[in-house]
Design an enzyme around this catalytic site. Structure first.
Site, PDB file in Angstrom:
ATOM      1  N   LYS A  30      29.900  38.145 101.279  1.00 42.74           N
ATOM      2  CA  LYS A  30      31.107  37.974 100.467  1.00 42.74           C
ATOM      3  C   LYS A  30      32.309  38.447 101.278  1.00 42.74           C
ATOM      4  O   LYS A  30      32.220  39.473 101.977  1.00 42.74           O
ATOM      5  CB  LYS A  30      30.958  38.792  99.175  1.00 42.74           C
ATOM      6  CG  LYS A  30      32.094  38.638  98.179  1.00 42.74           C
ATOM      7  CD  LYS A  30      31.820  39.466  96.916  1.00 42.74           C
ATOM      8  CE  LYS A  30      32.894  39.290  95.863  1.00 42.74           C
ATOM      9  NZ  LYS A  30      32.629  40.095  94.641  1.00 42.74           N
TER      10      LYS A  30
ATOM     11  N   SER B 225      32.695  37.519  90.296  1.00 42.51           N
ATOM     12  CA  SER B 225      33.548  37.064  91.383  1.00 42.51           C
ATOM     13  C   SER B 225      32.784  36.663  92.650  1.00 42.51           C
ATOM     14  O   SER B 225      33.342  35.998  93.514  1.00 42.51           O
ATOM     15  CB  SER B 225      34.551  38.159  91.750  1.00 42.51           C
ATOM     16  OG  SER B 225      33.859  39.302  92.256  1.00 42.51           O
TER      17      SER B 225
ATOM     18  N   SER C 149      29.986  41.275  88.839  1.00 41.27           N
ATOM     19  CA  SER C 149      30.176  40.217  89.835  1.00 41.27           C
ATOM     20  C   SER C 149      28.986  39.914  90.734  1.00 41.27           C
ATOM     21  O   SER C 149      29.035  38.951  91.498  1.00 41.27           O
ATOM     22  CB  SER C 149      31.375  40.536  90.723  1.00 41.27           C
ATOM     23  OG  SER C 149      32.544  40.235  90.024  1.00 41.27           O
TER      24      SER C 149
HETATM   25  N1  GLN Z   1      34.899  39.835  85.930  1.00 37.78           N
HETATM   26  C1  GLN Z   1      35.137  41.243  86.053  1.00 37.78           C
HETATM   27  C2  GLN Z   1      36.567  41.489  86.475  1.00 37.78           C
HETATM   28  O1  GLN Z   1      37.248  40.557  86.662  1.00 37.78           O
HETATM   29  C3  GLN Z   1      34.193  41.847  87.037  1.00 37.78           C
HETATM   30  C4  GLN Z   1      34.512  41.474  88.422  1.00 37.78           C
HETATM   31  C5  GLN Z   1      33.669  42.185  89.427  1.00 37.78           C
HETATM   32  O2  GLN Z   1      32.595  42.701  89.125  1.00 37.78           O
HETATM   33  N2  GLN Z   1      34.196  42.267  90.632  1.00 37.78           N
HETATM   34  O3  GLN Z   1      36.976  42.583  86.610  1.00 37.78           O
END
Ligand code: GLN
Length: 486
Positions: free
Chosen positions: A79, A154, A178
């Site tokens: 990532k 994400s 995420s």
């Molecule tokens: N969707 C959640 C957020 O936007 C979690 C994102 C993540 O785990 N990086 O904060």
């Protein structure tokens, strides 16, 4: 030769050891697959084929000379939130365009030491803020199971690359879900480690008290192999647990007879897609038939998870993102003077969602609002953690769906931030309480999209989750299915 991109890590290692295939064969097979399919899926922000080929050749040489490495010659992708020495690292943001780190994240350095081959950097929601990868500053990534649907986020690129067999495993990060949610949307096996288990050094910070790096793979066995490499104390991260990590590969074996598994009632509540509820319940019954005991349990403070998470995560994000000012990292827009340059750089470099969160986070931290929002959210976080402490006195693990639905369509949640946030309603609690969580495929909905099951464990209990997951995968074959790519 059979399709090398479908091998598991353990099979590939065995075949390389016996000389049946080389690391170069394996690397080339993956690069070819990427070339064929990534133009439509778009999991990669940046490919590093020359580096990959060089590392694959070096792996073959090491092996020929009797050298070792637990991932020697295994093609992996990262990532783009993870810093990579000499390779552009954008975190999915325009503001970091052109930023080339001078060091590797510890997780990346450990993969390299273990002999892994790095294929490239994967797409993500900008600064890991989002649940669909639609917030990427560059382009959306498509779900390999159905190109009209999002891959989740994400870490959407990390999930899509593994689902499409473009990498044998990948790393992602999980601040509020995420890793687990995209794994569920794309049918991967993926682990969110307990807070402190994997070094955060070189992981670009979003919510520093939540962020964890973890593996995406196709099987529990493969996930455990990657986890074994990246886990453990790192003096460069003061929040990393100063104790050695267990041997995940050895400890994932064994049965689950007599293990107590709790099903939190609040996680099977209204709003769940019926196919998700029934697939996850069927998985629980499968574990019961393997000797586990199921218990209905309750998380008293479940309703406070979303507000507490979003207040704290945005507060931490507003502080963490203050460093991106066009002076030290990445892109810069010149202004009349320094302040004007900051404003223009941040105005042009950050996307809508990131700006929204910086503003909300700044607001909840400001004098007069701090106690009402940030302070209260921290108090709620403590209550939520205590709920889990009490639950883990009664049960060994919790079982729930990863997300209330399967992968949604592009655009469906993008204009409705609340809808997007609800995609995380079941994953966020683990981050608030520092738990570990394993996401496993457990079925498909009528449209043919994967359904994910999540196992949650007490802090630092990853080995037990892996053991339960392995027992489940020995009895089922959901994890072995791959999408048909045109
Ligand atoms: N969707 C959640 C957020 O936007 C979690 C994102 C993540 O785990 N990086 O904060």
């Amino acid at each position: 030769m059979a399709d090398l991109t479908r091998l598991t890590i353990s099979d590939a290692l065995q075949k390389m050891q016996s000389g049946e295939i080389s690391a170069l064969d394996l690397c080339q097979a993956h690069l070819q697959r990427i070339e064929r399919h990534d133009a439509s899926i778009r999991a990669f922000i940046k490919l590093t084929p020359d580096l990959a080929l060089e590392q694959a050749r070096a792996a073959d040489k090491t092996r020929a000379n009797g050298g070792e490495g637990s991932l020697l010659g295994i093609p992996i992708a990262l990532k783009d939130v993870l810093s990579t020495k000499g390779i552009e690292t954008t975190c999915g943001s325009r503001i970091l365009q052109g930023y080339v780190p001078l060091f590797d994240a510890t997780a990346v350095a450990r993969l390299k030491e273990a002999g892994a081959v790095l294929l490239g950097k994967l797409n993500m929601d900008e600064f890991a803020m989002g649940s669909s990868t639609e917030n990427s500053g560059y382009f959306p990534t498509r779900n390999p199971w159905n190109h009209d649907h999002v891959p989740g986020g994400s870490s959407g690129g990390s999930a899509a690359a593994v689902a499409a067999n473009m990498a044998m495993a990948s790393l992602g990060s999980d601040t509020g879900g995420s890793i687990r949610q995209p794994a569920s949307f794309c049918g991967n096996t993926a682990l969110k480690p307990s807070y402190g288990r994997v070094s955060r050094y070189g992981l670009i910070a979003y919510g520093s008290s939540f962020d964890q790096t973890g593996p995406f793979a196709r099987t529990v066995d493969d996930a455990a192999r990657v986890m074994a490499v990246i886990a453990g104390h790192d003096p460069l991260d003061s929040t990393s647990m100063p104790a050695p990590a267990p041997d995940y590969v050895a400890q994932m074996n064994g049965d689950i007879r007599g293990l107590n598994i709790g099903l939190p009632a609040e996680y099977f509540a209204e709003g769940l897609q019926p196919e998700v509820a029934s697939a996850v319940r069927a998985a629980a019954v499968e574990l019961e038939s393997q000797g586990a005991q199921l218990h209905e349990v309750s998380l008293r403070h479940a309703e406070y998870c979303l507000p507490a998470y979003y207040i704290i995560a945005m507060a931490e994000a507003s502080a963490n993102l203050a460093r991106f000012d066009g002076v030290r990292f990445g892109a810069r827009v010149e202004g009349r003077d320094l302040i004007d340059s900051y404003k223009k750089t941040r105005g042009a470099g950050f996307g809508e969602e990131v700006k929204r969160r910086i503003m909300l986070g700044t607001y909840t931290l400001s004098a007069g609002y701090y106690d009402a929002y940030y302070g209260k959210a921290q108090a709620a976080r403590t209550l939520i953690r205590r709920d889990f402490d009490a639950l883990f006195e009664q049960v060994d693990a919790l079982l729930a769906p990863v997300a209330p639905t399967t992968a949604f369509r592009f655009g469906e949640a993008l204009d409705d931030p609340l809808r997007m946030i609800l995609a995380d309603v079941l994953t966020i609690s683990a981050n608030l309480a520092g738990l570990c969580g394993l996401s496993l495929p457990c079925g498909f909905d009528e449209a043919g999209l994967p359904i994910g099951l999540q196992l949650l464990g007490a802090p630092f209990d990853e080995a037990r989750l892996l053991r339960i997951g392995r027992v489940y995968q020995e009895a089922t074959d959901w994890h072995l299915r791959s999408p048909e790519l045109a």
